[in-house]
Scaffold this motif. Structure first.
Motif, PDB file in Angstrom:
ATOM      1  N   THR A  68       0.825  -1.208   0.000  1.00 35.18           N
ATOM      2  CA  THR A  68       0.000   0.000   0.000  1.00 35.18           C
ATOM      3  C   THR A  68       0.853   1.250   0.000  1.00 35.18           C
ATOM      4  OG1 THR A  68      -0.179   0.008   2.397  1.00 35.18           O
ATOM      5  CG2 THR A  68      -1.895  -1.154   1.182  1.00 35.18           C
ATOM      6  N   ASN A  69       2.006   1.222   0.639  1.00 30.91           N
ATOM      7  CA  ASN A  69       2.862   2.397   0.679  1.00 30.91           C
ATOM      8  C   ASN A  69       3.509   2.681  -0.670  1.00 30.91           C
ATOM      9  OD1 ASN A  69       2.287   2.716   3.371  1.00 30.91           O
ATOM     10  ND2 ASN A  69       4.079   1.583   4.054  1.00 30.91           N
ATOM     11  N   LEU A  70       3.657   1.691  -1.491  1.00 29.78           N
ATOM     12  CA  LEU A  70       4.353   1.855  -2.758  1.00 29.78           C
ATOM     13  C   LEU A  70       3.421   1.895  -3.971  1.00 29.78           C
ATOM     14  CD1 LEU A  70       7.238  -0.692  -2.117  1.00 29.78           C
ATOM     15  CD2 LEU A  70       7.308   1.777  -1.843  1.00 29.78           C
ATOM     16  N   ILE A  71       2.121   1.915  -3.761  1.00 26.06           N
ATOM     17  CA  ILE A  71       1.177   1.809  -4.866  1.00 26.06           C
ATOM     18  C   ILE A  71       1.359   2.939  -5.881  1.00 26.06           C
ATOM     19  CG2 ILE A  71      -0.741   3.059  -3.776  1.00 26.06           C
ATOM     20  CD1 ILE A  71      -1.250  -0.126  -5.707  1.00 26.06           C
ATOM     21  N   LYS A  72       1.712   4.107  -5.429  1.00 25.17           N
ATOM     22  CA  LYS A  72       1.878   5.243  -6.348  1.00 25.17           C
ATOM     23  C   LYS A  72       3.155   5.121  -7.173  1.00 25.17           C
ATOM     24  CE  LYS A  72      -0.741   8.229  -3.358  1.00 25.17           C
ATOM     25  NZ  LYS A  72      -0.750   9.339  -2.427  1.00 25.17           N
ATOM     26  N   ASP A  83      -6.980   6.594 -10.663  1.00 27.27           N
ATOM     27  CA  ASP A  83      -6.588   7.458  -9.552  1.00 27.27           C
ATOM     28  C   ASP A  83      -5.841   6.652  -8.489  1.00 27.27           C
ATOM     29  OD1 ASP A  83      -6.330   9.489  -7.748  1.00 27.27           O
ATOM     30  OD2 ASP A  83      -8.446   9.575  -7.205  1.00 27.27           O
ATOM     31  N   PRO A  84      -4.565   6.878  -8.325  1.00 24.65           N
ATOM     32  CA  PRO A  84      -3.794   6.116  -7.331  1.00 24.65           C
ATOM     33  C   PRO A  84      -4.296   6.297  -5.900  1.00 24.65           C
ATOM     34  CG  PRO A  84      -2.323   7.306  -8.800  1.00 24.65           C
ATOM     35  CD  PRO A  84      -3.712   7.761  -9.107  1.00 24.65           C
ATOM     36  N   ASP A  85      -4.866   7.448  -5.580  1.00 27.88           N
ATOM     37  CA  ASP A  85      -5.380   7.663  -4.226  1.00 27.88           C
ATOM     38  C   ASP A  85      -6.576   6.758  -3.938  1.00 27.88           C
ATOM     39  OD1 ASP A  85      -3.459   9.575  -3.591  1.00 27.88           O
ATOM     40  OD2 ASP A  85      -4.670  11.195  -4.444  1.00 27.88           O
ATOM     41  N   CYS A 115      -6.902   3.510  -1.343  1.00 26.38           N
ATOM     42  CA  CYS A 115      -8.003   3.383  -0.383  1.00 26.38           C
ATOM     43  C   CYS A 115      -8.646   1.993  -0.477  1.00 26.38           C
ATOM     44  CB  CYS A 115      -9.039   4.470  -0.645  1.00 26.38           C
ATOM     45  SG  CYS A 115     -10.411   4.460   0.489  1.00 26.38           S
ATOM     46  N   VAL A 116      -8.913   1.527  -1.688  1.00 33.12           N
ATOM     47  CA  VAL A 116      -9.491   0.195  -1.885  1.00 33.12           C
ATOM     48  C   VAL A 116      -8.528  -0.875  -1.381  1.00 33.12           C
ATOM     49  CG1 VAL A 116     -10.215  -1.486  -3.637  1.00 33.12           C
ATOM     50  CG2 VAL A 116     -10.952   0.888  -3.800  1.00 33.12           C
ATOM     51  N   LEU A 117      -7.264  -0.701  -1.667  1.00 26.51           N
ATOM     52  CA  LEU A 117      -6.260  -1.660  -1.223  1.00 26.51           C
ATOM     53  C   LEU A 117      -6.178  -1.708   0.300  1.00 26.51           C
ATOM     54  CD1 LEU A 117      -4.196  -3.647  -2.301  1.00 26.51           C
ATOM     55  CD2 LEU A 117      -2.529  -1.803  -2.315  1.00 26.51           C
ATOM     56  N   GLN A 149      -8.629  -1.021   2.402  1.00 26.71           N
ATOM     57  CA  GLN A 149      -9.840  -1.667   2.894  1.00 26.71           C
ATOM     58  C   GLN A 149      -9.755  -3.178   2.732  1.00 26.71           C
ATOM     59  OE1 GLN A 149     -13.006   0.259   0.780  1.00 26.71           O
ATOM     60  NE2 GLN A 149     -12.943   2.074   2.083  1.00 26.71           N
ATOM     61  N   ALA A 150      -9.234  -3.633   1.602  1.00 23.18           N
ATOM     62  CA  ALA A 150      -9.105  -5.073   1.370  1.00 23.18           C
ATOM     63  C   ALA A 150      -8.111  -5.700   2.337  1.00 23.18           C
ATOM     64  CB  ALA A 150      -8.680  -5.336  -0.076  1.00 23.18           C
ATOM     65  N   THR A 151      -6.986  -5.055   2.549  1.00 25.67           N
ATOM     66  CA  THR A 151      -5.999  -5.604   3.477  1.00 25.67           C
ATOM     67  C   THR A 151      -6.532  -5.582   4.909  1.00 25.67           C
ATOM     68  OG1 THR A 151      -4.858  -3.470   3.611  1.00 25.67           O
ATOM     69  CG2 THR A 151      -3.976  -5.100   2.069  1.00 25.67           C
ATOM     70  N   ALA A 152      -7.364  -4.597   5.238  1.00 28.87           N
ATOM     71  CA  ALA A 152      -7.974  -4.561   6.571  1.00 28.87           C
ATOM     72  C   ALA A 152      -8.916  -5.744   6.766  1.00 28.87           C
ATOM     73  CB  ALA A 152      -8.719  -3.252   6.772  1.00 28.87           C
ATOM     74  N   MET A 153      -9.676  -6.096   5.740  1.00 32.28           N
ATOM     75  CA  MET A 153     -10.559  -7.268   5.847  1.00 32.28           C
ATOM     76  C   MET A 153      -9.760  -8.547   6.036  1.00 32.28           C
ATOM     77  SD  MET A 153     -13.742  -6.772   3.263  1.00 32.28           S
ATOM     78  CE  MET A 153     -14.456  -8.283   3.843  1.00 32.28           C
ATOM     79  N   ILE A 154      -8.683  -8.679   5.280  1.00 36.88           N
ATOM     80  CA  ILE A 154      -7.844  -9.872   5.396  1.00 36.88           C
ATOM     81  C   ILE A 154      -7.202  -9.928   6.773  1.00 36.88           C
ATOM     82  CG2 ILE A 154      -5.774 -11.007   4.501  1.00 36.88           C
ATOM     83  CD1 ILE A 154      -6.593  -9.740   1.725  1.00 36.88           C
ATOM     84  N   SER A 155      -6.720  -8.800   7.253  1.00 37.48           N
ATOM     85  CA  SER A 155      -6.104  -8.746   8.579  1.00 37.48           C
ATOM     86  C   SER A 155      -7.113  -9.066   9.674  1.00 37.48           C
ATOM     87  CB  SER A 155      -5.510  -7.364   8.829  1.00 37.48           C
ATOM     88  OG  SER A 155      -4.469  -7.114   7.937  1.00 37.48           O
ATOM     89  N   GLN A 156      -8.337  -8.594   9.505  1.00 34.17           N
ATOM     90  CA  GLN A 156      -9.383  -8.882  10.483  1.00 34.17           C
ATOM     91  C   GLN A 156      -9.645 -10.385  10.548  1.00 34.17           C
ATOM     92  OE1 GLN A 156     -13.160  -7.120   9.567  1.00 34.17           O
ATOM     93  NE2 GLN A 156     -14.144  -7.903  11.401  1.00 34.17           N
ATOM     94  N   PHE A 157      -9.717 -11.033   9.402  1.00 32.16           N
ATOM     95  CA  PHE A 157      -9.947 -12.479   9.385  1.00 32.16           C
ATOM     96  C   PHE A 157      -8.776 -13.210  10.035  1.00 32.16           C
ATOM     97  CE2 PHE A 157      -9.677 -16.694   7.459  1.00 32.16           C
ATOM     98  CZ  PHE A 157     -10.932 -17.181   7.765  1.00 32.16           C
TER      99      PHE A 157
END
Length: 96
Positions: free
Chosen positions: A5-9, A64-66, A70-72, A74-82
Motif C-alpha cells: 500500500t505504501n508503494l502503490i503510487k 486514480d492512485p489515491d 483506499c481500496v487496497l 480496505q481489502a488488506t484490513a478485511m484480510i487482517s481482520q480475518f
C-alpha cells in the motif's frame, strides 16, 4: 501487505493491476475459509469485495492512485481482520 500500500503510487499500471489481482485472490481464499468455518456473513462480504476488485482492477490501476490505495487498504484490513480472528489457517478443506 502494508508495504504494497505504501508503494502503490510508485508502481506501473501493470504492477498495480497485478497487486489488485493478488488481493482479490486472497480475499476469495479468505471467503472460502470463512465459509467452511461457518462465518457466512464474513465470507459474503469478502467475496463481494473480491468480485468488485476483479471487475474494476484495470480502472483502479489506471485512473486514480489515491482511490486505488483506499481500496487496497480496505481489502488488506478485511484480510487482517480475518487473520486476527482465525490465527491458525486451515491446511486442507477436504471433506471425508
Amino acid at each position: 501487505m502494508e508495504e504494497k500500500t505504501n508503494l502503490i503510487k510508485d508502481l506501473s499500471i501493470e504492477e498495480r493491476e497485478e497487486v489488485f489481482v493478488d488481493i482479490a485472490r486472497t480475499l476469495e481464499d479468505t471467503a472460502r475459509e470463512a465459509l467452511v468455518e461457518g462465518d457466512a456473513q464474513f465470507a459474503e462480504l469478502s467475496i463481494n469485495m473480491a468480485e468488485a476488485i476483479w471487475g474494476n482492477a484495470d480502472e483502479l490501476a489506471r485512473d486514480d492512485p489515491d482511490n486505488a490505495e483506499c481500496v487496497l487498504l480496505q481489502a488488506t484490513a478485511m484480510i487482517s481482520q480475518f487473520e486476527a480472528v482465525h490465527p491458525y489457517r486451515m491446511v486442507s478443506m477436504a471433506v471425508h
